[in-house]
Design a protein around this motif. Structure first.
Motif, PDB file in Angstrom:
ATOM      1  N   LEU A 278      39.006  64.210  61.009  1.00 10.40           N
ATOM      2  CA  LEU A 278      39.727  65.198  61.814  1.00 10.40           C
ATOM      3  C   LEU A 278      39.377  66.618  61.368  1.00 10.40           C
ATOM      4  O   LEU A 278      39.075  67.477  62.197  1.00 10.40           O
ATOM      5  N   ARG A 279      39.383  66.853  60.074  1.00 12.12           N
ATOM      6  CA  ARG A 279      39.053  68.192  59.568  1.00 12.12           C
ATOM      7  C   ARG A 279      37.633  68.582  59.977  1.00 12.12           C
ATOM      8  O   ARG A 279      37.376  69.714  60.392  1.00 12.12           O
ATOM      9  N   HIS A 280      36.697  67.646  59.870  1.00 15.97           N
ATOM     10  CA  HIS A 280      35.305  67.922  60.250  1.00 15.97           C
ATOM     11  C   HIS A 280      35.223  68.405  61.696  1.00 15.97           C
ATOM     12  O   HIS A 280      34.613  69.432  61.986  1.00 15.97           O
ATOM     13  N   PHE A 281      35.829  67.640  62.609  1.00 12.57           N
ATOM     14  CA  PHE A 281      35.758  67.991  64.020  1.00 12.57           C
ATOM     15  C   PHE A 281      36.535  69.265  64.338  1.00 12.57           C
ATOM     16  O   PHE A 281      36.101  70.060  65.173  1.00 12.57           O
ATOM     17  N   ARG A 282      37.681  69.470  63.683  1.00 18.95           N
ATOM     18  CA  ARG A 282      38.470  70.684  63.928  1.00 18.95           C
ATOM     19  C   ARG A 282      37.685  71.915  63.500  1.00 18.95           C
ATOM     20  O   ARG A 282      37.592  72.897  64.240  1.00 18.95           O
TER      21      ARG A 282
ATOM     22  N   GLU B 162      40.466  64.086  72.680  1.00 16.85           N
ATOM     23  CA  GLU B 162      40.258  64.867  73.900  1.00 16.85           C
ATOM     24  C   GLU B 162      40.037  66.347  73.590  1.00 16.85           C
ATOM     25  O   GLU B 162      39.112  66.969  74.133  1.00 16.85           O
ATOM     26  N   LEU B 163      40.855  66.911  72.723  1.00 13.76           N
ATOM     27  CA  LEU B 163      40.778  68.347  72.430  1.00 13.76           C
ATOM     28  C   LEU B 163      39.525  68.724  71.649  1.00 13.76           C
ATOM     29  O   LEU B 163      38.955  69.797  71.860  1.00 13.76           O
ATOM     30  N   LEU B 164      39.108  67.850  70.737  1.00 19.09           N
ATOM     31  CA  LEU B 164      37.979  68.170  69.857  1.00 19.09           C
ATOM     32  C   LEU B 164      36.676  67.533  70.324  1.00 19.09           C
ATOM     33  O   LEU B 164      35.647  67.692  69.680  1.00 19.09           O
ATOM     34  N   ARG B 165      36.726  66.806  71.415  1.00 15.14           N
ATOM     35  CA  ARG B 165      35.545  66.129  71.964  1.00 15.14           C
ATOM     36  C   ARG B 165      34.794  65.358  70.874  1.00 15.14           C
ATOM     37  O   ARG B 165      33.633  65.604  70.606  1.00 15.14           O
ATOM     38  N   THR B 166      35.502  64.410  70.258  1.00 16.73           N
ATOM     39  CA  THR B 166      34.930  63.664  69.140  1.00 16.73           C
ATOM     40  C   THR B 166      34.033  62.511  69.568  1.00 16.73           C
ATOM     41  O   THR B 166      33.534  61.786  68.720  1.00 16.73           O
ATOM     42  N   GLY B 167      33.855  62.323  70.859  1.00 19.80           N
ATOM     43  CA  GLY B 167      33.023  61.217  71.321  1.00 19.80           C
ATOM     44  C   GLY B 167      33.659  59.873  71.069  1.00 19.80           C
ATOM     45  O   GLY B 167      32.972  58.866  70.978  1.00 19.80           O
ATOM     46  N   GLY B 168      34.973  59.851  70.940  1.00 18.58           N
ATOM     47  CA  GLY B 168      35.688  58.598  70.728  1.00 18.58           C
ATOM     48  C   GLY B 168      36.015  58.303  69.279  1.00 18.58           C
ATOM     49  O   GLY B 168      36.712  57.339  68.996  1.00 18.58           O
ATOM     50  N   ALA B 169      35.531  59.099  68.343  1.00 19.78           N
ATOM     51  CA  ALA B 169      35.754  58.811  66.921  1.00 19.78           C
ATOM     52  C   ALA B 169      37.228  58.819  66.556  1.00 19.78           C
ATOM     53  O   ALA B 169      37.706  57.922  65.863  1.00 19.78           O
ATOM     54  N   ALA B 170      37.979  59.820  67.012  1.00 22.42           N
ATOM     55  CA  ALA B 170      39.392  59.911  66.648  1.00 22.42           C
ATOM     56  C   ALA B 170      40.190  58.773  67.269  1.00 22.42           C
ATOM     57  O   ALA B 170      40.974  58.115  66.590  1.00 22.42           O
ATOM     58  N   ALA B 171      39.988  58.524  68.546  1.00 16.28           N
ATOM     59  CA  ALA B 171      40.727  57.452  69.208  1.00 16.28           C
ATOM     60  C   ALA B 171      40.368  56.092  68.611  1.00 16.28           C
ATOM     61  O   ALA B 171      41.221  55.234  68.450  1.00 16.28           O
TER      62      ALA B 171
ATOM     63  N   ASN C  49      48.968  73.865  68.157  1.00 16.05           N
ATOM     64  CA  ASN C  49      49.487  74.452  69.395  1.00 16.05           C
ATOM     65  C   ASN C  49      48.946  73.737  70.622  1.00 16.05           C
ATOM     66  O   ASN C  49      49.622  73.640  71.641  1.00 16.05           O
ATOM     67  N   LYS C  50      47.726  73.221  70.532  1.00 15.90           N
ATOM     68  CA  LYS C  50      47.109  72.537  71.666  1.00 15.90           C
ATOM     69  C   LYS C  50      47.612  71.104  71.815  1.00 15.90           C
ATOM     70  O   LYS C  50      47.603  70.562  72.914  1.00 15.90           O
TER      71      LYS C  50
ATOM     72  N   VAL D 185      49.873  58.919  58.194  1.00 20.82           N
ATOM     73  CA  VAL D 185      49.086  58.068  59.087  1.00 20.82           C
ATOM     74  C   VAL D 185      49.322  58.570  60.509  1.00 20.82           C
ATOM     75  O   VAL D 185      50.466  58.661  60.947  1.00 20.82           O
ATOM     76  N   PRO D 186      48.267  58.913  61.223  1.00 15.63           N
ATOM     77  CA  PRO D 186      48.449  59.451  62.570  1.00 15.63           C
ATOM     78  C   PRO D 186      48.867  58.379  63.570  1.00 15.63           C
ATOM     79  O   PRO D 186      48.411  57.240  63.487  1.00 15.63           O
ATOM     80  N   GLN D 187      49.718  58.766  64.498  1.00 14.39           N
ATOM     81  CA  GLN D 187      50.059  57.857  65.589  1.00 14.39           C
ATOM     82  C   GLN D 187      48.884  57.815  66.552  1.00 14.39           C
ATOM     83  O   GLN D 187      48.070  58.734  66.606  1.00 14.39           O
ATOM     84  N   GLU D 188      48.808  56.748  67.334  1.00 13.88           N
ATOM     85  CA  GLU D 188      47.699  56.589  68.272  1.00 13.88           C
ATOM     86  C   GLU D 188      47.653  57.748  69.275  1.00 13.88           C
ATOM     87  O   GLU D 188      46.581  58.240  69.618  1.00 13.88           O
ATOM     88  N   SER D 189      48.813  58.211  69.715  1.00 14.06           N
ATOM     89  CA  SER D 189      48.847  59.321  70.677  1.00 14.06           C
ATOM     90  C   SER D 189      48.275  60.593  70.063  1.00 14.06           C
ATOM     91  O   SER D 189      47.576  61.355  70.733  1.00 14.06           O
TER      92      SER D 189
END
Length: 109
Positions: free
Chosen positions: A24-28, A69-78, A40-41, A58-62
């Motif tokens: 997450l930090r990398h993509f942000r 979607e916001l960071l356009r991770t190509g599906g990595a985060a999801a 904020n987003k 631990v992040p929730q799935e949402s």
């Protein structure tokens, strides 16, 4: 109604949360966003982004889907959502597996 907190203090969840936080930090950062701007987003509190990045929450799935979607991770985060985190994996390998270096923000060459 009480809310159950999902923290990653020890064991596999801690490893998984740390890997997700690193990705997450990398993509942000690649997107040129601060924790405050990302929060904020989403929307959420900046401290939640900080705890997820630190691997203590631990992040929730949402949350993971919003980041994707916001960071356009190509599906990595999801793909690394709360129930699908890969134990002990290296974040850099996951970034490459998601389709490159993840650099799609304004600071990318």
């Amino acid at each position: 109604m009480s809310r159950r907190r999902r923290n990653a203090e020890s064991g596999p969840a801690a490893t998984n949360a740390a890997v997700f936080g690193e990705v997450l930090r990398h993509f942000r950062e690649a997107a040129g966003l601060t924790q405050e701007e990302l929060s904020n987003k989403i929307p959420c509190d900046r401290s939640q982004v900080a705890r997820v990045e630190a691997g203590t929450r631990v992040p929730q799935e949402s949350f993971a889907k919003q980041c994707d979607e916001l960071l356009r991770t190509g599906g990595a985060a999801a793909a690394m959502g709360a129930d699908r985190l890969v134990p002990g994996g290296a974040a850099s390998g996951l970034v490459r597996a998601a389709g490159g270096d993840g650099c799609e923000g304004p600071r990318c060459p």
